[in-house]
Scaffold this motif. Sequence first.
Motif, PDB file in Angstrom:
ATOM      1  N   ILE A  79       0.846  -1.208   0.000  1.00 14.28           N
ATOM      2  CA  ILE A  79       0.000   0.000   0.000  1.00 14.28           C
ATOM      3  C   ILE A  79       0.874   1.249   0.000  1.00 14.28           C
ATOM      4  O   ILE A  79       0.625   2.206  -0.741  1.00 14.28           O
ATOM      5  CB  ILE A  79      -0.948   0.002   1.227  1.00 14.28           C
ATOM      6  CG1 ILE A  79      -1.983  -1.119   1.087  1.00 14.28           C
ATOM      7  CG2 ILE A  79      -1.651   1.348   1.384  1.00 14.28           C
ATOM      8  CD1 ILE A  79      -2.849  -1.351   2.322  1.00 14.28           C
ATOM      9  N   LYS A  80       1.934   1.214   0.809  1.00 15.57           N
ATOM     10  CA  LYS A  80       2.819   2.386   0.863  1.00 15.57           C
ATOM     11  C   LYS A  80       3.514   2.619  -0.475  1.00 15.57           C
ATOM     12  O   LYS A  80       3.611   3.750  -0.950  1.00 15.57           O
ATOM     13  CB  LYS A  80       3.864   2.201   1.970  1.00 15.57           C
ATOM     14  CG  LYS A  80       3.271   2.291   3.375  1.00 15.57           C
ATOM     15  CD  LYS A  80       4.361   2.099   4.422  1.00 15.57           C
ATOM     16  CE  LYS A  80       3.784   2.163   5.836  1.00 15.57           C
ATOM     17  NZ  LYS A  80       4.830   1.844   6.849  1.00 15.57           N
TER      18      LYS A  80
ATOM     19  N   ASN B 278       2.984   5.934  -2.684  1.00 15.47           N
ATOM     20  CA  ASN B 278       4.111   6.794  -3.043  1.00 15.47           C
ATOM     21  C   ASN B 278       4.208   6.985  -4.550  1.00 15.47           C
ATOM     22  O   ASN B 278       4.729   7.982  -5.037  1.00 15.47           O
ATOM     23  CB  ASN B 278       5.411   6.199  -2.489  1.00 15.47           C
ATOM     24  CG  ASN B 278       5.416   6.231  -0.971  1.00 15.47           C
ATOM     25  OD1 ASN B 278       4.636   6.964  -0.363  1.00 15.47           O
ATOM     26  ND2 ASN B 278       6.288   5.434  -0.345  1.00 15.47           N
ATOM     27  N   ASP B 279       3.706   6.048  -5.256  1.00 15.73           N
ATOM     28  CA  ASP B 279       3.697   6.123  -6.714  1.00 15.73           C
ATOM     29  C   ASP B 279       2.482   6.903  -7.222  1.00 15.73           C
ATOM     30  O   ASP B 279       2.278   7.036  -8.426  1.00 15.73           O
ATOM     31  CB  ASP B 279       3.674   4.685  -7.269  1.00 15.73           C
ATOM     32  CG  ASP B 279       3.820   4.652  -8.777  1.00 15.73           C
ATOM     33  OD1 ASP B 279       4.497   5.541  -9.335  1.00 15.73           O
ATOM     34  OD2 ASP B 279       3.224   3.745  -9.403  1.00 15.73           O
ATOM     35  N   GLY B 280       1.639   7.393  -6.329  1.00 16.06           N
ATOM     36  CA  GLY B 280       0.438   8.118  -6.755  1.00 16.06           C
ATOM     37  C   GLY B 280      -0.608   7.206  -7.366  1.00 16.06           C
ATOM     38  O   GLY B 280      -1.541   7.650  -8.025  1.00 16.06           O
ATOM     39  N   ASN B 281      -0.455   5.945  -7.131  1.00 16.06           N
ATOM     40  CA  ASN B 281      -1.363   4.962  -7.707  1.00 16.06           C
ATOM     41  C   ASN B 281      -2.272   4.404  -6.596  1.00 16.06           C
ATOM     42  O   ASN B 281      -2.266   4.918  -5.459  1.00 16.06           O
ATOM     43  CB  ASN B 281      -0.541   3.843  -8.353  1.00 16.06           C
ATOM     44  CG  ASN B 281      -1.287   3.142  -9.480  1.00 16.06           C
ATOM     45  OD1 ASN B 281      -2.494   3.263  -9.616  1.00 16.06           O
ATOM     46  ND2 ASN B 281      -0.553   2.402 -10.295  1.00 16.06           N
ATOM     47  N   SER B 282      -3.070   3.394  -6.902  1.00 15.06           N
ATOM     48  CA  SER B 282      -3.975   2.821  -5.898  1.00 15.06           C
ATOM     49  C   SER B 282      -4.170   1.344  -6.196  1.00 15.06           C
ATOM     50  O   SER B 282      -3.898   0.894  -7.317  1.00 15.06           O
ATOM     51  CB  SER B 282      -5.332   3.542  -5.931  1.00 15.06           C
ATOM     52  OG  SER B 282      -5.990   3.287  -7.161  1.00 15.06           O
ATOM     53  N   ILE B 283      -4.657   0.598  -5.205  1.00 19.18           N
ATOM     54  CA  ILE B 283      -4.934  -0.829  -5.386  1.00 19.18           C
ATOM     55  C   ILE B 283      -6.234  -1.238  -4.682  1.00 19.18           C
ATOM     56  O   ILE B 283      -6.713  -0.537  -3.798  1.00 19.18           O
ATOM     57  CB  ILE B 283      -3.788  -1.746  -4.873  1.00 19.18           C
ATOM     58  CG1 ILE B 283      -3.248  -1.228  -3.533  1.00 19.18           C
ATOM     59  CG2 ILE B 283      -2.686  -1.873  -5.911  1.00 19.18           C
ATOM     60  CD1 ILE B 283      -2.166  -2.112  -2.927  1.00 19.18           C
TER      61      ILE B 283
ATOM     62  N   ILE C 266      -6.359   8.875  -8.224  1.00 21.48           N
ATOM     63  CA  ILE C 266      -4.917   8.625  -8.352  1.00 21.48           C
ATOM     64  C   ILE C 266      -4.224   9.929  -8.717  1.00 21.48           C
ATOM     65  O   ILE C 266      -4.846  10.842  -9.279  1.00 21.48           O
ATOM     66  CB  ILE C 266      -4.613   7.539  -9.412  1.00 21.48           C
ATOM     67  CG1 ILE C 266      -5.288   7.886 -10.750  1.00 21.48           C
ATOM     68  CG2 ILE C 266      -5.072   6.169  -8.908  1.00 21.48           C
ATOM     69  CD1 ILE C 266      -4.931   6.939 -11.878  1.00 21.48           C
ATOM     70  N   MET C 267      -2.952  10.014  -8.368  1.00 23.13           N
ATOM     71  CA  MET C 267      -2.218  11.275  -8.552  1.00 23.13           C
ATOM     72  C   MET C 267      -1.551  11.317  -9.925  1.00 23.13           C
ATOM     73  O   MET C 267      -0.382  11.616 -10.067  1.00 23.13           O
ATOM     74  CB  MET C 267      -1.169  11.424  -7.440  1.00 23.13           C
ATOM     75  CG  MET C 267      -1.734  11.311  -6.029  1.00 23.13           C
ATOM     76  SD  MET C 267      -3.025  12.546  -5.644  1.00 23.13           S
ATOM     77  CE  MET C 267      -4.353  11.483  -5.077  1.00 23.13           C
TER      78      MET C 267
ATOM     79  N   HIS D 234      -6.543  11.053   0.122  1.00 23.07           N
ATOM     80  CA  HIS D 234      -7.323   9.870  -0.229  1.00 23.07           C
ATOM     81  C   HIS D 234      -6.647   8.593   0.233  1.00 23.07           C
ATOM     82  O   HIS D 234      -5.442   8.559   0.458  1.00 23.07           O
ATOM     83  CB  HIS D 234      -7.534   9.815  -1.746  1.00 23.07           C
ATOM     84  CG  HIS D 234      -8.430  10.908  -2.229  1.00 23.07           C
ATOM     85  ND1 HIS D 234      -9.795  10.823  -2.169  1.00 23.07           N
ATOM     86  CD2 HIS D 234      -8.140  12.134  -2.727  1.00 23.07           C
ATOM     87  CE1 HIS D 234     -10.317  11.958  -2.628  1.00 23.07           C
ATOM     88  NE2 HIS D 234      -9.339  12.766  -2.967  1.00 23.07           N
ATOM     89  N   ASP D 235      -7.429   7.550   0.326  1.00 27.46           N
ATOM     90  CA  ASP D 235      -6.887   6.227   0.596  1.00 27.46           C
ATOM     91  C   ASP D 235      -6.298   5.665  -0.698  1.00 27.46           C
ATOM     92  O   ASP D 235      -7.002   5.603  -1.711  1.00 27.46           O
ATOM     93  CB  ASP D 235      -8.012   5.292   1.069  1.00 27.46           C
ATOM     94  CG  ASP D 235      -8.574   5.693   2.411  1.00 27.46           C
ATOM     95  OD1 ASP D 235      -8.001   5.324   3.432  1.00 27.46           O
ATOM     96  OD2 ASP D 235      -9.618   6.406   2.422  1.00 27.46           O
TER      97      ASP D 235
END
Lengths: 362, 362, 362, 362
Positions: free
Chosen positions: B197-198, B202-207, B306-307, B328-329
Amino acid sequence: MSSSFGHAFRIHTFGESHGGGVGVTIDGCPPGISLSAEDIQFELDRRRPGQSEIVTPRKESDTCEILSGLHDGITLGTPICVIVRNKDQRPGAYDEMAVKYRPSHADYTYDAKFGIRAPSGGGRASARETIGRVAGAAVAKKVIASLCPDLEILAWVKSIHDLEAEVDPSTVTLADIESNIVRTADPLAAEKMIERIKEVRNDGNSIGGTVECVVRNCPPGLGEPVFDKLEAELAKAVMSLPATKGFEIGSGFAGTRMTGREHNDPFRMVDGKVRTTSNRSGGIQGGISNGENIVFRVGFKPTATIMTSQETVTSSGENTELKGRGRHDACVLPRAVPMVDAMAALVICDHLLRQRGQCGSV
Amino acid sequence: MSSSFGHAFRIHTFGESHGGGVGVTIDGCPPGISLSAEDIQFELDRRRPGQSEIVTPRKESDTCEILSGLHDGITLGTPICVIVRNKDQRPGAYDEMAVKYRPSHADYTYDAKFGIRAPSGGGRASARETIGRVAGAAVAKKVIASLCPDLEILAWVKSIHDLEAEVDPSTVTLADIESNIVRTADPLAAEKMIERIKEVRNDGNSIGGTVECVVRNCPPGLGEPVFDKLEAELAKAVMSLPATKGFEIGSGFAGTRMTGREHNDPFRMVDGKVRTTSNRSGGIQGGISNGENIVFRVGFKPTATIMTSQETVTSSGENTELKGRGRHDACVLPRAVPMVDAMAALVICDHLLRQRGQCGSV
Amino acid sequence: MSSSFGHAFRIHTFGESHGGGVGVTIDGCPPGISLSAEDIQFELDRRRPGQSEIVTPRKESDTCEILSGLHDGITLGTPICVIVRNKDQRPGAYDEMAVKYRPSHADYTYDAKFGIRAPSGGGRASARETIGRVAGAAVAKKVIASLCPDLEILAWVKSIHDLEAEVDPSTVTLADIESNIVRTADPLAAEKMIERIKEVRNDGNSIGGTVECVVRNCPPGLGEPVFDKLEAELAKAVMSLPATKGFEIGSGFAGTRMTGREHNDPFRMVDGKVRTTSNRSGGIQGGISNGENIVFRVGFKPTATIMTSQETVTSSGENTELKGRGRHDACVLPRAVPMVDAMAALVICDHLLRQRGQCGSV
Amino acid sequence: MSSSFGHAFRIHTFGESHGGGVGVTIDGCPPGISLSAEDIQFELDRRRPGQSEIVTPRKESDTCEILSGLHDGITLGTPICVIVRNKDQRPGAYDEMAVKYRPSHADYTYDAKFGIRAPSGGGRASARETIGRVAGAAVAKKVIASLCPDLEILAWVKSIHDLEAEVDPSTVTLADIESNIVRTADPLAAEKMIERIKEVRNDGNSIGGTVECVVRNCPPGLGEPVFDKLEAELAKAVMSLPATKGFEIGSGFAGTRMTGREHNDPFRMVDGKVRTTSNRSGGIQGGISNGENIVFRVGFKPTATIMTSQETVTSSGENTELKGRGRHDACVLPRAVPMVDAMAALVICDHLLRQRGQCGSV
C-alpha cells in the motif's frame, strides 16, 4: 419482503413446485402498454423443462393465463395477475424426500425456519418458482420497450464447468444465443458444453457455470446513490435465483488485482455524449448507470440433485443415505439464462419508473 | 428506497461528505437494549480517516451524538437518530472537480441523474456516507448480542492486489484482525500488504482487494425463500458499499467449476444437531441459514482517485485532463473491513426480527 | 402501494369486476396454521351478491380456490394465493358506460389517471375488488385465533339513512348480527332498515349508512407511536373501501364537543389489570391498544348507481344524460359489514406480527 | 413502518419531547428545488408553542438546521435531514408522571408495548413529534409548488367545542386564516373561540374541535385504485396526528343520511374541462382526484392534560390520583391547523411523484 420484488414496478410471486399452480401479480405497471399472453409465453418457453435434450425431461407446458389488468390487450395500470397451472406432478416420486434431507437442497432449512415444508419437489425452493419472475419480467420488457426502444437486455452462458465461451457483449444478439440449446453465442464452445452436460448426466453427476448479461443502451441516470445502487439491486436480483454462488460487475473480482491506473475508465466526448473509452466500471459508477454497457456475471453451482448415494440425515435426526431420483437438470445453465435476463429486466424497469418519478424523465 | 435499508430493523441514512454532517435514523429497534454513544463510537473509530499511516490523512474525529430513542442508556423502541458533524472541510481543494468529471467516480452519473451535484468531495458518493451504516450496525450488533449472545460477525482483509492472506473463518478473532493496521489476521501477509500500500501510494497509484466475512453461530432459519434469500440480502448489502465489484458466498465462483459430487455438503448428526461435514454452501441453503458458518467475500476495486493526469471531460462537454489531488486512501481495504461487517450485522439483525415476527422465535 | 396492504402480514390483491377473476396473494403468513378453502368461503359468502333479497341480484357464487402456500391444510409460511373466477358477466349491459361517465363513480377519474379504463362494471373500482381483501382477512382471522384465541372482531350496521340501531359493542355476537339480512344486531331496527331499503330500491334510488366495528380482547401494546398508530391504520384500512366517507373512533366527532373533564378515561386496577372505567378513547391511546374494546364507525355514502336520468358528460367531452341500469345494491351496508371486519382483521393481524417481531411477544 | 411516511416522497421522523432534539429525514425529494431553512422555519413557527396567548407557554424557539441534501440552496435529490434541538426542558416537572399513568395519555400503552418509556413529557407521544412532519411538509410544499404552481393547501379551525366557523373552502386564503390566533377564517367565530379557550383554560379544563382542510387546483388523477385511495391516505395521515378522533371527506357522515339522488355529483363540461356541479364527493372519486376541491375535516379531542385531580393507577399497579401540572394547550386546535395542512401536503406530494412515475405526467 419474502415474495415481493421492486419498488415502483413490483412483482409478487406465489406457488410451490407441486400444488395448484404458480404465478405472479405485477403492480405499478404503466397503463397503455400492449400486452398479450403470447408475450409472456415466449419467455416462459425459454425457461420451461423439457425444451431440449440437455434439460430435465419433466413435462410442463407452463401455459400462462392472464387473469387481470388488461382490456383489449392493453394494460390498465392495475395489477396484472398471471397464473400457470402445475401439471406433471408425481408426488410418489418424492416419498423418500419427505423424511430424508437432500444434501445441498433447502429441505432442512425450510424445516428449521417454518417447522413444516412441502415434502414433494422442493416446494417454493424449486426452480419452478422462477416462473413468476419470468412472467413478470416479460411485462417489464414491454414497459422498457415503450420507454426506451433501443434498450436491450441479453444474457448467455459464459462458462460451464471449465469450458468458457467467447462472446462479445457489445454485439451479441438474441438469435446468436438461441441458436444452440445451451444458450451461449459461441458455437464451438456450445458444442463442447452440450457434450460435457451429456457426459456428466450419464454419469449421474452435475455441473455448474456462469451466465453473463449485458444491458445495452441504458440511459444514464438509473440507480440510486446509496443502498439501491444499480449494481446492488442487480446483485440482489440474481443472487435471489436458486443455485447462485456469486455476482460480479464490470472488472469484477479480476479488478481487485489491478491498480487504479489500469482500472480507471477515461472519459471522452463522442458524438456530443459523455463516454468512457474503457468499461471496467461495467456501465455503473457510484451506483448509477453511465450509459455504457452494463455487464455482469453470475455464478451457478452444480445442481444439487445427483444420482449417487450421499450421506444425509432424516428429519427425525438419524444418519442415513440418500440417492437422487426423479427428473432433474444435470446443469441448470441453459435454463438459467432467461432467469438472469428476467431479473435484469425487473431491476431496469423499476429504476426507469423510479427515475421518472423523482427526476421527471428518463 | 434510496437511503433506507432493512425491513423490520431498518436504517435511514443521510449526509454528504462536505456539509452539516452525516448520520442515520434507526427504526424498529427493540426496546430495552443497553446502548451508549461509546458503543457506536467504537465502530466509527474503526472506519474513520486518519486512524493509521496507510489510510487517508483527512482529519475527522467522527464523534457521534445520539439525539433520540434512548432513556438512561436503554433503547425506548423509538427511532434512534445518530449524527456526526463534518469538520475538516476544504471546499477549495475541489474547485477543479466542480467542472471536470473525475474518472471512475460518480460525478458524471450524479449530474446525469439529478442535473445537479455537490461539487466538493463526492457528496453522497463519498465513503463518508458509510458513517450512517456503521453507526446503525453498531446498534444492530447490540440487538443481536441480546437475542443471540453467541453469534459473531467478523470481517478481515482476504487479499490486497495479488497478495492473499491465510485466515481461518472458524477461529479468527477480532483481536487477530485488529492486531495490524491493514486488518487481516495473517501477520506475514499483513506486513507485505502494508508495504505494498505504501509503495503504491508513493507512486500516486492505488490498489484494490477483497474482504472476507464470517457469521458464526447464526441460528438456522434466517432468510426467506424467494427474493429475500439471506445471500441475496447480503449481496445487496455489500454491493451497495462504494467501490465494490463482486460478491461470492461459500464456494463462490470456484464452485461453478466443480461437479455436484464434489460440491454437495453431506448432512450428519453431531451432538444432536443437523450439521454439514463440508460447507461449500457457505452456511445458507435455499436462501435460509443452516447453522454453519456464513462465509462470503467482497471485491473492492482500486481507489479511483490517483495522482496521475487522466483523460476526462468537463461538465460542459469538452475533453480535458485531470490529476487527482487532496487526501485519499490509496487502498480502501483496511477501512472497508468495518463497513462489510456492518452490512452483515444489519442484514442478520433484520432477519432475526423478521423471523421472530413471522415464526415466533429465533 | 396500490394493491398491497400490510407490512408483516401483507396482502396483494388483483382483479377487475369483469375479466378472468379476482383474488389475493397473502405473504408473511405464519406457518403451521390450519386453513381450508371453507374458512375463506365462509367469509366470501357473507359479502357475495345475491345472498338476500336486499342486495344486488348479480349471480356470482364467488367460489374460491387456494393455489399455493398450503400442505395438507396447514400453512407453509409461503405466499397463499386465492382466486375467484368471474362468472356472471354481461359486458353488453355496460355499452353506454363505455362512453358516458357515471356520476359519482370512478369512470372519469380512472380515465384521468390512466388514460384508459375497463369500460364494463367499474373495473378495479367495483365492489368485486373487495373479494381479495375478504379472502385475505379470512386467513388473518385464523392467524389471530392461533395467537390470541380470545380476540374477537365483529362489525354490524349501526345506521341506514336516518335509522339507527342500538347495539352494545361489549356483548354483541356474530349470531346476533347474522340473524337478519341487513346485519344489524337490533331486530326492531333491522325490520325498519330492510323496509327502507326496499322502498328506496323500488323508487330507483339508493341510501347509505354507517357500520360499527369492535375488536374485543385485543392485547395491550398493538400499534405504533407515530404514523402507524393503530387508529390511523384502521382509518386507512376502511377508508380504502369503496363508498366510504368517514371514520371515527371512540368518542369520535361527538368527542370534539366535550371537555377534557368529560372525555378523559380514568384508570383503575381491575383483577390485577390496568383498565379504564370509561372508553371514550375507543381502546387506543397514543396510537397503541390499551386492552379495552376498540370501537370505530365508518360512514358509507348512498350507492352511486340510481335508476334516474342524471346529467353527465361523455369521455369525448360532451354534455349528456345517463340513467343507471344493471344490477346493483340500493344500499351497500349489509355487504359492507364483512368488508369492515375484514379490514380490521388485516390491521390487527399485521400489528400482532409486528409487535412480536420488535418486542418479542404479544 | 413506525416513523416513516410516504412512498415516493417519504419522510422518516425521530425525537422525543425531552432529549437531544427532534427532526426528520426527507428521502426521494426531486433535485433542483430551491429550499432554505427559512422555508421550513416559516411552517415550524406556525406550530410552535408560545406563539400566542391561547397556546402552551412552553418556550421553544424550534429553530431548525438543515444538515444535508442541499447545495447552494438547491435540493440535490439526496436525503434532507432537518434537526431541531430541544431547549426548554424541565424534567423535574414530570417526576410524578414517572410513576402515575396520566389518563387518556399514552403512558400506559407505551409501557404495555415497550416495557419502557421516557417518563418526561410524553416522549414520542408528545405533540413535539410533529415538528418532523411539519418540516418535511415544508419541503413537500416546495416540490408541489414547482410541479403544480396553482395547487393550494389550506387548513383552518372549523369548530371549537360547540362553536362553529363559517368558512368557504373555495375562497379562503392563508392571510384570512392567519389573521387571528385561533386560525379560523371567520372573525366573529374567532373571537368567541378565543374567549372560550381562555375560559376553559382558567377553569383548568380543556376542549377539542375540528379542522377543515382544502386542496385546491389538484390535478385530476392523483391517488390509487385500491388501498392507497387518496382519501385513505389522507385519513391515515391525519389520524396519525396526536388527539385525532375522526376523519370525513366531502359529504362525510352527513352524506350517510342522504339518498343517491341527493348525493350524486352531476358532471358538466366547463371551459373544456370535466367538472362536477356539486362536490359531495369532496374532490375524490374511486380514490382518485377529480380536479374539484378536496375538502376534508378532522376531529380533535379535548387535550388530555387538565388541572383537575383524576383517578388513575401507578405503573406498579396501585390505584391513585393525579392532577395535571406543567404547561399545556387547553385547546390544540390553533396549533393543529399547520399539522393538518402538513399531512395533506405530504400525501399530495407523494402522489404527484407516484403518478409521474407510473403514468408519466401529472
